[in-house]
Design a protein around this motif. Structure first.
Motif, PDB file in Angstrom:
ATOM      1  N   ALA A 191       1.044  -0.814   0.009  1.00 44.21           N
ATOM      2  CA  ALA A 191      -0.021   0.098   0.339  1.00 44.21           C
ATOM      3  C   ALA A 191       0.881   1.333   0.328  1.00 44.21           C
ATOM      4  CB  ALA A 191      -0.367   0.196   1.516  1.00 44.21           C
ATOM      5  N   ALA A 192       1.755   1.490   0.458  1.00 47.77           N
ATOM      6  CA  ALA A 192       2.907   2.476   1.046  1.00 47.77           C
ATOM      7  C   ALA A 192       3.464   2.445  -0.246  1.00 47.77           C
ATOM      8  CB  ALA A 192       4.016   2.379   2.189  1.00 47.77           C
ATOM      9  N   LYS A 193       3.723   1.631  -0.755  1.00 46.16           N
ATOM     10  CA  LYS A 193       4.925   2.156  -2.640  1.00 46.16           C
ATOM     11  C   LYS A 193       3.425   2.115  -3.533  1.00 46.16           C
ATOM     12  CE  LYS A 193       8.624  -0.197  -0.900  1.00 46.16           C
ATOM     13  NZ  LYS A 193       9.933  -1.463  -1.704  1.00 46.16           N
ATOM     14  N   PHE A 194       2.461   1.539  -3.337  1.00 46.04           N
ATOM     15  CA  PHE A 194       1.820   1.928  -4.306  1.00 46.04           C
ATOM     16  C   PHE A 194       1.230   3.641  -4.184  1.00 46.04           C
ATOM     17  CE2 PHE A 194      -2.945   2.619  -6.013  1.00 46.04           C
ATOM     18  CZ  PHE A 194      -3.134   1.496  -7.154  1.00 46.04           C
ATOM     19  N   ASP A 195       1.480   4.126  -3.395  1.00 42.86           N
ATOM     20  CA  ASP A 195       0.639   5.641  -3.337  1.00 42.86           C
ATOM     21  C   ASP A 195       1.747   6.142  -3.782  1.00 42.86           C
ATOM     22  OD1 ASP A 195      -2.016   4.530  -2.137  1.00 42.86           O
ATOM     23  OD2 ASP A 195      -1.150   5.410   0.060  1.00 42.86           O
ATOM     24  N   ALA A 196       2.950   5.616  -2.787  1.00 41.83           N
ATOM     25  CA  ALA A 196       4.404   6.532  -3.454  1.00 41.83           C
ATOM     26  C   ALA A 196       4.583   6.221  -5.245  1.00 41.83           C
ATOM     27  CB  ALA A 196       5.530   6.107  -3.144  1.00 41.83           C
ATOM     28  N   LEU A 197       4.118   5.280  -5.937  1.00 35.69           N
ATOM     29  CA  LEU A 197       4.637   5.499  -7.316  1.00 35.69           C
ATOM     30  C   LEU A 197       3.297   5.935  -7.988  1.00 35.69           C
ATOM     31  CD1 LEU A 197       6.668   4.630  -9.041  1.00 35.69           C
ATOM     32  CD2 LEU A 197       5.068   2.382  -9.415  1.00 35.69           C
ATOM     33  N   ALA A 198       2.011   6.296  -7.056  1.00 33.33           N
ATOM     34  CA  ALA A 198       0.974   6.683  -8.280  1.00 33.33           C
ATOM     35  C   ALA A 198       1.012   8.022  -7.863  1.00 33.33           C
ATOM     36  CB  ALA A 198      -0.757   6.529  -7.047  1.00 33.33           C
ATOM     37  N   ALA A 199       1.824   8.276  -6.749  1.00 37.23           N
ATOM     38  CA  ALA A 199       1.772  10.264  -7.377  1.00 37.23           C
ATOM     39  C   ALA A 199       2.359  10.441  -8.105  1.00 37.23           C
ATOM     40  CB  ALA A 199       2.988  10.829  -5.786  1.00 37.23           C
ATOM     41  N   GLY A 200       1.327  11.781  -8.673  1.00 37.82           N
ATOM     42  CA  GLY A 200       1.673  12.357  -9.922  1.00 37.82           C
ATOM     43  C   GLY A 200       1.700  11.690 -11.663  1.00 37.82           C
ATOM     44  N   GLY A 201       0.944  10.172 -10.622  1.00 34.01           N
ATOM     45  CA  GLY A 201       0.196   9.139 -12.474  1.00 34.01           C
ATOM     46  C   GLY A 201      -1.082   9.043 -11.571  1.00 34.01           C
ATOM     47  N   ARG A 202      -1.546   8.266 -12.443  1.00 33.14           N
ATOM     48  CA  ARG A 202      -3.114   7.624 -12.327  1.00 33.14           C
ATOM     49  C   ARG A 202      -3.515   6.182 -12.186  1.00 33.14           C
ATOM     50  NH1 ARG A 202      -6.567   5.444 -16.876  1.00 33.14           N
ATOM     51  NH2 ARG A 202      -5.005   5.705 -18.113  1.00 33.14           N
ATOM     52  N   VAL A 203      -3.963   6.100 -11.344  1.00 30.20           N
ATOM     53  CA  VAL A 203      -4.518   4.254 -10.699  1.00 30.20           C
ATOM     54  C   VAL A 203      -5.466   3.962 -11.806  1.00 30.20           C
ATOM     55  CG1 VAL A 203      -5.978   3.511  -8.432  1.00 30.20           C
ATOM     56  CG2 VAL A 203      -3.897   5.409  -7.970  1.00 30.20           C
ATOM     57  N   LEU A 204      -5.275   3.538 -11.981  1.00 30.92           N
ATOM     58  CA  LEU A 204      -5.729   2.729 -12.596  1.00 30.92           C
ATOM     59  C   LEU A 204      -7.304   2.054 -11.983  1.00 30.92           C
ATOM     60  CD1 LEU A 204      -3.537   1.035 -15.462  1.00 30.92           C
ATOM     61  CD2 LEU A 204      -4.569   3.039 -15.437  1.00 30.92           C
ATOM     62  N   TYR A 205      -7.188   1.462 -11.254  1.00 34.22           N
ATOM     63  CA  TYR A 205      -8.156   0.762  -9.706  1.00 34.22           C
ATOM     64  C   TYR A 205      -7.111   0.412  -9.098  1.00 34.22           C
ATOM     65  CZ  TYR A 205      -5.054  -3.814 -11.259  1.00 34.22           C
ATOM     66  OH  TYR A 205      -4.046  -4.158 -12.483  1.00 34.22           O
ATOM     67  N   PRO A 206      -7.651   1.283  -7.612  1.00 36.24           N
ATOM     68  CA  PRO A 206      -6.898   0.785  -6.425  1.00 36.24           C
ATOM     69  C   PRO A 206      -6.689  -0.241  -6.015  1.00 36.24           C
ATOM     70  CG  PRO A 206      -9.693   1.690  -6.071  1.00 36.24           C
ATOM     71  CD  PRO A 206      -9.034   1.423  -7.254  1.00 36.24           C
ATOM     72  N   LEU A 207      -5.979  -0.605  -4.516  1.00 37.54           N
ATOM     73  CA  LEU A 207      -5.600  -1.529  -3.785  1.00 37.54           C
ATOM     74  C   LEU A 207      -6.790  -2.690  -3.557  1.00 37.54           C
ATOM     75  CD1 LEU A 207      -2.101  -0.913  -2.707  1.00 37.54           C
ATOM     76  CD2 LEU A 207      -2.994  -2.331  -4.135  1.00 37.54           C
ATOM     77  N   HIS A 208      -7.129  -3.161  -3.568  1.00 38.85           N
ATOM     78  CA  HIS A 208      -8.475  -3.992  -3.246  1.00 38.85           C
ATOM     79  C   HIS A 208      -8.911  -5.440  -2.699  1.00 38.85           C
ATOM     80  CE1 HIS A 208      -9.025  -4.212  -7.248  1.00 38.85           C
ATOM     81  NE2 HIS A 208      -9.442  -5.207  -7.001  1.00 38.85           N
ATOM     82  N   ASP A 209      -8.892  -6.251  -1.705  1.00 43.51           N
ATOM     83  CA  ASP A 209      -9.661  -7.449  -1.876  1.00 43.51           C
ATOM     84  C   ASP A 209     -10.020  -8.009  -3.018  1.00 43.51           C
ATOM     85  OD1 ASP A 209      -7.633  -7.549   0.576  1.00 43.51           O
ATOM     86  OD2 ASP A 209      -9.128  -7.137   1.914  1.00 43.51           O
ATOM     87  N   THR A 210      -9.223  -8.904  -3.737  1.00 46.06           N
ATOM     88  CA  THR A 210      -9.567  -9.792  -4.978  1.00 46.06           C
ATOM     89  C   THR A 210     -10.795 -11.647  -4.259  1.00 46.06           C
ATOM     90  OG1 THR A 210      -8.228 -11.436  -4.889  1.00 46.06           O
ATOM     91  CG2 THR A 210      -8.268  -9.086  -6.031  1.00 46.06           C
TER      92      THR A 210
END
Length: 142
Positions: free
Chosen positions: A95-114
């Motif tokens: 989650a932390a690395k997802f948020d850090a890499l998403a900064a300035g980019g575009r979330v296609l689909y957020p982290l979620h349980d599948t």
């Protein structure tokens, strides 16, 4: 002959150095090796191309990502069908690395349980590289 490993290779158009810095900061990547066009004395590249990355090996955990800036005169397609998939064993780290890499980019689909027992998320970073984040839910929590 056996294939030992497969490494994704990311291409940039002059912003590979900035991408490396983002991946170091956001993902904890470590530069294993880097060569710039200006380091190659056998060829004369334009001065504005000398500082661009000719080849870089980034270590991401036990894996590698290779990257470079395109050579002079080579055009890059703005989008591709390739993305990098990262597999985590710690949901908080994912989650932390997802948020850090998403900064300035575009979330296609957020982290979620599948339904298949994993946390999954996707994004495109500010350089146009697509990433998938995957973290299996431990068996005792599934």
């Amino acid at each position: 002959m056996t294939i030992r490993q497969v490494d994704p290779y990311l291409s940039f158009d002059g912003d590979a150095t900035a991408a490396i810095a983002l991946y170091e900061r956001a993902l904890g990547a470590e530069v294993e090796r880097i060569m710039r066009y200006g380091d190659v004395k056998e060829f004369a590249f334009a001065p504005d191309h000398a500082s661009r990355v000719m080849h870089c090996v980034l270590r991401l955990g036990a894996s590698r990502v290779l990257l470079s800036d395109a050579p002079p005169g080579m055009e890059l397609a703005p989008a591709s069908r390739v993305h990098v998939s990262l597999d985590f064993d710690d949901p908080a780290e994912a989650a932390a690395k997802f948020d850090a890499l998403a900064a300035g980019g575009r979330v296609l689909y957020p982290l979620h349980d599948t339904f298949f027992g994993a946390t999954l998320g996707g994004l495109t970073d500010r350089f146009g590289i697509s990433w998938t984040f995957h973290c299996a839910v431990p068996a005792n929590k599934a």
